[in-house]
Design an enzyme around this catalytic site. Structure first.
Site, mmCIF file in Angstrom:
data_model
loop_
_atom_site.group_PDB
_atom_site.id
_atom_site.type_symbol
_atom_site.label_atom_id
_atom_site.label_comp_id
_atom_site.label_asym_id
_atom_site.label_seq_id
_atom_site.Cartn_x
_atom_site.Cartn_y
_atom_site.Cartn_z
ATOM 1 N N HIS A 1 38.991 80.382 24.490
ATOM 2 C CA HIS A 1 39.797 79.210 24.140
ATOM 3 C C HIS A 1 39.792 78.243 25.310
ATOM 4 O O HIS A 1 39.756 78.660 26.480
ATOM 5 C CB HIS A 1 41.238 79.625 23.791
ATOM 6 N N GLU B 1 36.060 73.115 19.561
ATOM 7 C CA GLU B 1 37.333 72.533 19.988
ATOM 8 C C GLU B 1 37.093 71.672 21.230
ATOM 9 O O GLU B 1 37.185 72.167 22.363
ATOM 10 C CB GLU B 1 38.325 73.643 20.333
#
Ligand code: PEP
Length: 263
Positions: A100, A172
């Protein structure tokens, strides 16, 4: 690229929900989405470590999958503060998120570390959700495609075609995530998804590569979710803030499902 046979929608609750908050959120989400066939929707929630055990028990027998926000790359050892795949398997977690943006850019994780984690997660039987994305600086230099290809080629270096069948990827962009994020325009996002899909086909062959779901994440909200899901290379949405209330998450789910079904 062909459309996948399921829509992928999920949320990472970061470091925001307690055990009680997580269970209340999951119970409500389960109730609200009960009528949606699991053959159509891959619905997942990634809570904090402390809430994982209770989360898995809460969604037992429902279609909601539970993921871990991170994972160590060894089964056991001198790794204070890490959680091993054996421990996550013991709880019954379905998927593991790797790389992430906050792990990479706040905690300083490298592509090489993500590779070890991806290999370990897939080798331990989890679905692995590998997150990739360029920074604003990299975007401004015009090297976004190179960055995405590098993150994929290093992060997935030791993964074979059979393991890739349990791989999901989230695009992302770092500049799009969180309270200061600017959501990517749907055309820009779709273009990057195409680059990602092409790279996955290069790595694993067309058949396997084109079956790997690629989700968009970064300030998805009720205003842009429908636009994003209309794009041909976007297989799902990975949502933060806009999904942390079950009712709000359900509204997004209800808005995008019919669009995805129209195909
Ligand atoms: C995230 O942190 O992965 C994310 C997508 O967050 P947000 O939707 O809040 O930008």
């Amino acid at each position: 690229m062909r459309r996948l046979d399921k829509l992928y929608l999920g949320t990472n609750t970061k470091m925001y929900k307690t055990i009680a908050d997580t269970c209340a959120f999951l119970s409500r989400l389960e109730e609200l989405t009960e009528d949606i066939p699991k053959e159509e929707l891959e619905l997942f929630v990634i809570p904090s470590y402390t809430a994982l055990d209770a989360a898995v028990r809460t969604v037992k027998d429902s279609k909601i999958k539970i993921g871990s926000q991170n994972m160590g790359w060894e089964d056991e050892g001198q790794f204070t503060g890490e959680i091993s795949p054996v421990m996550l398997n013991e709880i019954g977690v379905d998927l593991v998120m790797i790389g992430h943006s906050e792990r990479r850019h706040v905690m300083g994780e490298t592509d090489q570390e993500e590779e070890r984690k991806a290999a370990k997660a897939l080798g331990s039987g989890f679905t692995a959700l590998l997150c990739i994305g360029e920074t604003l600086e990299e975007k401004n230099y015009g090297i976004s495609d190179e960055v995405l290809r590098t993150q994929l080629k290093i992060g997935l270096h030791s993964i074979d075609g059979a393991q890739a069948r349990k791989l999901w990827v989230a695009y992302e962009p770092v500049w799009a995530i969180g309270v200061n994020g600017i959501p990517a325009d749907e055309h820009y996002a779709d273009e990057k998804h195409w680059v990602i899909k092409k790279t996955l086909c290069e790595l694993f062959g067309d058949e396997t590569g084109s079956d790997i779901p690629v989700l968009y994440g970064g300030s998805v909200n009720p205003g842009n979710a429908e636009l994003l899901i209309r794009m041909p290379n976007i297989d799902g949405l990975f949502i933060g803030r806009s999904a942390w209330e079950a009712d709000h998450f359900n509204q997004i789910i209800r808005a995008v499902m019919p669009i995805w079904k129209e195909g």
